[in-house]
Scaffold this motif. Structure first.
Motif, PDB file in Angstrom:
ATOM      1  N   ILE A  40       0.844  -1.199   0.000  1.00  0.00           N
ATOM      2  CA  ILE A  40       0.000   0.000   0.000  1.00  0.00           C
ATOM      3  C   ILE A  40       0.877   1.247   0.000  1.00  0.00           C
ATOM      4  O   ILE A  40       0.667   2.188  -0.770  1.00  0.00           O
ATOM      5  N   SER A  43       2.436   1.648  -3.328  1.00  0.00           N
ATOM      6  CA  SER A  43       1.488   2.160  -4.308  1.00  0.00           C
ATOM      7  C   SER A  43       1.354   3.669  -4.186  1.00  0.00           C
ATOM      8  O   SER A  43       1.277   4.372  -5.188  1.00  0.00           O
ATOM      9  N   MET A  44       1.322   4.138  -2.923  1.00  0.00           N
ATOM     10  CA  MET A  44       1.209   5.586  -2.725  1.00  0.00           C
ATOM     11  C   MET A  44       2.414   6.280  -3.352  1.00  0.00           C
ATOM     12  O   MET A  44       2.281   7.314  -4.003  1.00  0.00           O
ATOM     13  N   ILE A 232     -18.949  -0.689  -0.672  1.00  0.00           N
ATOM     14  CA  ILE A 232     -17.498  -0.727  -0.897  1.00  0.00           C
ATOM     15  C   ILE A 232     -17.151  -1.845  -1.879  1.00  0.00           C
ATOM     16  O   ILE A 232     -16.359  -1.669  -2.804  1.00  0.00           O
ATOM     17  N   GLN A 236     -15.761  -1.635  -6.025  1.00  0.00           N
ATOM     18  CA  GLN A 236     -14.514  -2.239  -6.471  1.00  0.00           C
ATOM     19  C   GLN A 236     -14.746  -3.414  -7.411  1.00  0.00           C
ATOM     20  O   GLN A 236     -13.881  -4.275  -7.570  1.00  0.00           O
ATOM     21  N   LEU A 257     -12.286  -0.184 -11.309  1.00  0.00           N
ATOM     22  CA  LEU A 257     -11.169  -1.082 -11.037  1.00  0.00           C
ATOM     23  C   LEU A 257     -10.637  -1.734 -12.311  1.00  0.00           C
ATOM     24  O   LEU A 257      -9.447  -1.998 -12.438  1.00  0.00           O
ATOM     25  N   ALA A 276      -2.291   3.908 -12.761  1.00  0.00           N
ATOM     26  CA  ALA A 276      -3.065   2.860 -12.088  1.00  0.00           C
ATOM     27  C   ALA A 276      -3.111   3.094 -10.589  1.00  0.00           C
ATOM     28  O   ALA A 276      -4.183   3.037  -9.972  1.00  0.00           O
ATOM     29  N   THR A 277      -1.962   3.380  -9.995  1.00  0.00           N
ATOM     30  CA  THR A 277      -1.950   3.586  -8.540  1.00  0.00           C
ATOM     31  C   THR A 277      -2.632   4.896  -8.176  1.00  0.00           C
ATOM     32  O   THR A 277      -3.282   4.986  -7.136  1.00  0.00           O
ATOM     33  N   SER A 280      -6.276   4.162  -8.146  1.00  0.00           N
ATOM     34  CA  SER A 280      -6.582   3.309  -6.988  1.00  0.00           C
ATOM     35  C   SER A 280      -6.658   4.149  -5.724  1.00  0.00           C
ATOM     36  O   SER A 280      -7.558   3.976  -4.903  1.00  0.00           O
ATOM     37  N   LEU A 281      -5.699   5.034  -5.597  1.00  0.00           N
ATOM     38  CA  LEU A 281      -5.647   5.875  -4.412  1.00  0.00           C
ATOM     39  C   LEU A 281      -6.875   6.775  -4.328  1.00  0.00           C
ATOM     40  O   LEU A 281      -7.478   6.936  -3.267  1.00  0.00           O
ATOM     41  N   ALA A 284      -9.744   4.648  -3.250  1.00  0.00           N
ATOM     42  CA  ALA A 284      -9.641   4.308  -1.834  1.00  0.00           C
ATOM     43  C   ALA A 284     -10.055   5.490  -0.962  1.00  0.00           C
ATOM     44  O   ALA A 284     -10.819   5.338   0.000  1.00  0.00           O
ATOM     45  N   LEU A 287     -13.800   6.080  -1.076  1.00  0.00           N
ATOM     46  CA  LEU A 287     -14.543   5.101  -0.284  1.00  0.00           C
ATOM     47  C   LEU A 287     -14.365   5.351   1.210  1.00  0.00           C
ATOM     48  O   LEU A 287     -15.314   5.192   1.987  1.00  0.00           O
ATOM     49  N   ALA A 288     -13.163   5.759   1.608  1.00  0.00           N
ATOM     50  CA  ALA A 288     -12.925   6.035   3.029  1.00  0.00           C
ATOM     51  C   ALA A 288     -13.802   7.200   3.476  1.00  0.00           C
ATOM     52  O   ALA A 288     -14.459   7.129   4.520  1.00  0.00           O
ATOM     53  N   SER A 291     -17.417   6.143   3.601  1.00  0.00           N
ATOM     54  CA  SER A 291     -17.707   5.323   4.779  1.00  0.00           C
ATOM     55  C   SER A 291     -17.838   6.198   6.017  1.00  0.00           C
ATOM     56  O   SER A 291     -18.755   6.013   6.822  1.00  0.00           O
ATOM     57  N   ALA A 292     -16.925   7.142   6.156  1.00  0.00           N
ATOM     58  CA  ALA A 292     -16.959   8.011   7.329  1.00  0.00           C
ATOM     59  C   ALA A 292     -18.255   8.810   7.361  1.00  0.00           C
ATOM     60  O   ALA A 292     -18.938   8.868   8.387  1.00  0.00           O
TER      61      ALA A 292
END
Lengths: 303, 457
Positions: A40, A43-44, A232, A236, A257, A276-277, A280-281, A284, A287-288, A291-292
């Motif tokens: 992870i 990827s960042m 979530i 994806q 995705l 790609a990363t 993805s980031l 992510a 979604l975070a 969710s919050a």
């Protein structure tokens, strides 16, 4: 580790000791660190680099993010993913709940039904998709089209039309995933005190009223969790569009995705790990945040 | 407690979504070494699913090579070019030292420094100056350096199932010579046998590859010759798409399943489910060694060409590239192997006969039509050398062989080839899955998108 002093202590005390817990945690930390957290972090880093994985990477700042946002396919992918998520919500969310409620009412052989419901989850996803591709054969002799033919319907161009392809993927995905959620609901349903049902019955409630007034309030917490997990999960979605249609026809099933995958690996744009990363980031983070916000908004209901 | 749980689940959600990242970044670094004065290379041997005889033949060839090159150890491995696994195999050191990539991918891989510059080893070969210039150009990067040894040069042909032709009441010895005949024959096959009369690849960039082929045959081009201008919106492509549309929706002669690419279309054809399809002239090799086709049912015809001076056959091939991680010794050995295994037989009589004998001993195809790696005279000589060993049904391929040299051969689009093919995939898919597809607007959209790609390069 096992010194005479600690050996004399009762077991829980020993585990509570910090050195002991670290030792117990170590394998888990190592495995997660190596195979989850380190990738992870990598990827960042890669999202701000241009790399071919062989020669030293080059720092490019936010170029990758800019390139992703400029891609006309990003809008298509987001729309498709949202459409998949919505369809999955409409079809996929109530189905396991209904199945669980009905199954929990069954007195005999409840285990058998649970087993049958769970069976698709055990089938390896790739195998399931290959099987369903066979079912979805668009010709008159395809399995589903033959069945529809008996009642004078079809043939349906399951995966062969831009409008039908996504619903077809959702049907398979629902079939494949429902079993897991059914088990969760069943477990939750067991925790509903039976006296409440008896009381409701005495008050003259039918099955629907019992479900609405007794079952639902008890399931609310679980339902909120499964809902966000489903959102979530569907955000994806990759396996179905990749194996069924490769994003086609005409990008009708290209999901976020799959776009990530295409950036990194496919012929068309392949080898662009930075883009790609970066995407993805962004996914992510979205979604975070989602969710919050979701948990904040639904906090009152889950109490 | 409540807040705690919210945070916990939010964190879980984050981790769940981040897991998708983790697949991208796992790779290790180590180098193959040479020891004891010997250099070891792994080489592309056989495709997944190939029969044992094919595997044994490659191993035998490797042994023959090692007999004459005592300093090199060659290990053939199962491998097939897929863009999906290439970069990770390279990074993870599981890529063979020597492997083939399509003409269209060489420039991109060279630009990304994923394959090695082998100019000095290729230029040292005895035939280095004799290559067909178009063929050698395909092995060069945009920097003018050579990134491999070209081989397996093909022209696209029309492959047809003779058994389905007969069942449909068509003469298998006179395959169609115009696109109108292709359409009529396809309809007749579909109507009488229930199988798809004509099928075209649509997925994973093969849709663009084949739409380009069809466009060339009808006199159009996808890019200007220097690769700076997109010309997708041309009458040839529009005519080709309209024909596909009519075959799919008016004639219903293309079957109802359209999501084909190279491997599945070969499987379906070998299984007798397809009347005709376009693919490289050498696909018969794969059809026999991988798909076990019945040779009696196989026919190969030249692609029908429109009556236009611009109409021609799309040609392509493979480049025997070398892993960017190979040491100089390994690079040299890899080129020596590619020379021995794939090219010498196209130039040297002894090598041609040895290769044919080795293949025929294991019942592998000998004599499948390809196109000249060097000049036409050399090609014709090699055909004479191997004539006694030919075991493929050449008589069933005569329509192709007799006409290929009189036809104009055209290279694939020069710039951003695979990216442009990717755009065209969508166009073909749209036409074959939507009866009301608006072909002119699809083409103008694809054209402007392609122009953006070309401008960015």
């Amino acid at each position: 580790m096992k010194t005479p002093a600690t050996a004399r202590l009762p077991l829980p005390t020993r585990i509570r000791g910090s050195a002991g817990s670290v030792v117990f945690l170590l394998p888990m930390l190592l495995v997660f660190g190596l195979f989850s957290w380190w990738p992870i972090v990598r990827s960042m880093i890669m999202s701000v680099q241009m790399t071919n994985l062989v020669t030293p990477a080059e720092f490019v700042g936010l170029d990758n993010f800019r390139a992703v946002l400029d891609d006309p396919l990003l809008g298509t992918a987001i729309q498709n993913t949202a459409w998949f998520a919505l369809l999955a919500l409409v079809f996929g969310y109530p189905v396991p709940l209904l199945m669980a409620v009905v199954m929990s009412d069954v007195r005999r052989a409840r285990g058998l039904y649970a087993l049958l419901a769970y069976l698709p989850v055990v089938v390896p996803p790739a195998v399931a998709v290959l099987l369903w591709r066979f079912f979805y054969d668009a010709s008159d002799t395809g399995v589903f089209n033959t069945i529809l033919g008996w009642v004078g319907l079809g043939p349906v161009p399951w995966l062969e039309s831009s409008t039908m392809a996504m619903p077809s993927l959702v049907i398979e995905a629902t079939w494949a995933a429902a079993g897991g959620t059914v088990i969760i609901y069943l477990a939750a349903l067991v925790s509903v005190p039976p006296e409440l049902y008896d009381a409701a019955e005495v008050d003259g409630a039918g099955i629907l009223r019992k479900v609405w007034h007794v079952t639902m309030p008890h399931l609310r917490g679980i339902m909120l969790i499964t809902l966000i997990l489903q959102i979530i999960g569907t955000a994806q979605v990759f396996l179905e569009p990749y194996l069924f249609t490769d994003g086609g026809p005409d990008n009708a099933t290209l999901t976020v995705l799959l776009l990530v995958y295409n950036y990194a690996f496919a012929n068309t744009t392949g080898g662009d790990y930075g883009k790609a990363t970066a995407l993805s980031l962004m996914l992510a983070l979205t979604l975070a945040v989602l969710s919050a916000v979701y948990f904040r908004a639904t906090r009152r209901w889950s109490e | 407690m409540r807040i705690h749980r919210v945070r916990g689940v939010a964190a879980l959600a984050t981790v769940a979504s981040l897991v998708s990242l983790s697949t991208l970044a796992a790779c290790s670094k180590s180098d193959e070494t040479s020891s004891g004065g010997k250099v070891t290379i792994t080489v592309e041997g056989w495709r997944p699913g190939d029969e044992q005889a094919t595997i044994d033949t490659v191993k035998k060839q490797a042994q023959l090579f090692m007999d004459t090159h005592p300093d090199i150890i060659v290990k053939p491995v199962e491998w097939q070019w897929t863009a999906e696994t290439f970069a990770t195999q390279l990074a993870g050191n599981t890529l063979p030292t020597s492997f083939r990539v399509p003409f269209t991918d060489t420039k991109g891989l060279a630009e990304r420094k994923q394959i090695a510059d082998v100019t000095q080893y290729v230029e040292a070969l005895p035939y280095a100056t004799d290559f067909n210039p178009d063929v050698l150009a395909a092995a060069k990067g945009t920097d003018g350096k050579i990134y491999g040894l070209p081989s397996d040069v093909y022209g696209v042909g029309l492959h047809y199932n003779r058994a389905l032709f007969e069942q449909a009441g068509l003469d298998p010895d006179s395959p169609p010579t115009t696109w109108d005949e292709v359409r009529a024959d396809a309809k007749q096959i579909a109507d009488t046998t229930g199988q798809a009369g004509y099928v075209q690849m649509t997925v994973n960039n093969t849709g663009g590859w084949m739409l380009t082929t069809l466009t060339y045959a009808l006199g159009g081009r996808m890019e200007s010759e220097d690769g700076t201008e997109a010309t997708i919106d041309n009458p040839g492509t529009a005519e080709g798409l309209q024909m596909l549309h009519d075959m799919r929706w008016t004639d219903d002669s293309m079957g109802k399943n359209t999501g084909y690419e190279w491997t599945p279309i070969n499987e379906a054809f070998a299984a007798g489910k397809i009347g005709m399809y376009m693919s490289g002239s050498d696909v018969f090799n794969a059809l026999t060694t991988t798909n076990q086709i019945d040779p009696d049912t196989y026919g190969l015809a030249a692609l029908p060409l429109a009556d236009s001076p611009e109409a021609g056959i799309l040609g392509g091939g493979s480049v025997n590239a070398v892993s960017a991680k190979a040491t100089p010794d390994q690079q040299e050995a890899a080129i020596a192997w590619a020379d021995f295994y794939r090219v010498q037989k196209l130039y040297n009589e002894d090598a041609a006969i040895l290769d044919a004998k080795t293949l025929i001993a294991a019942d592998q195809p000998v004599g499948t039509p390809t196109l000249p790696e060097f000049d036409e005279a050399t090609y014709k000589k090699t055909q004479q050398w191997i004539a006694p060993y030919v075991n493929v049904p050449l008589a069933q391929m005569s329509s192709f062989v007799d006409r290929i040299f009189s036809q104009h051969l055209i290279s694939e689009p020069p710039s951003k080839t695979q990216e442009v093919y990717g755009l065209l995939d969508s166009v073909v898919q749209k036409v074959l899955t939507d009866e009301n597809a608006d072909i002119p607007s699809l083409l103008s959209d694809a054209d402007s998108q392609a122009q953006k790609l070309l401008d960015a390069s």
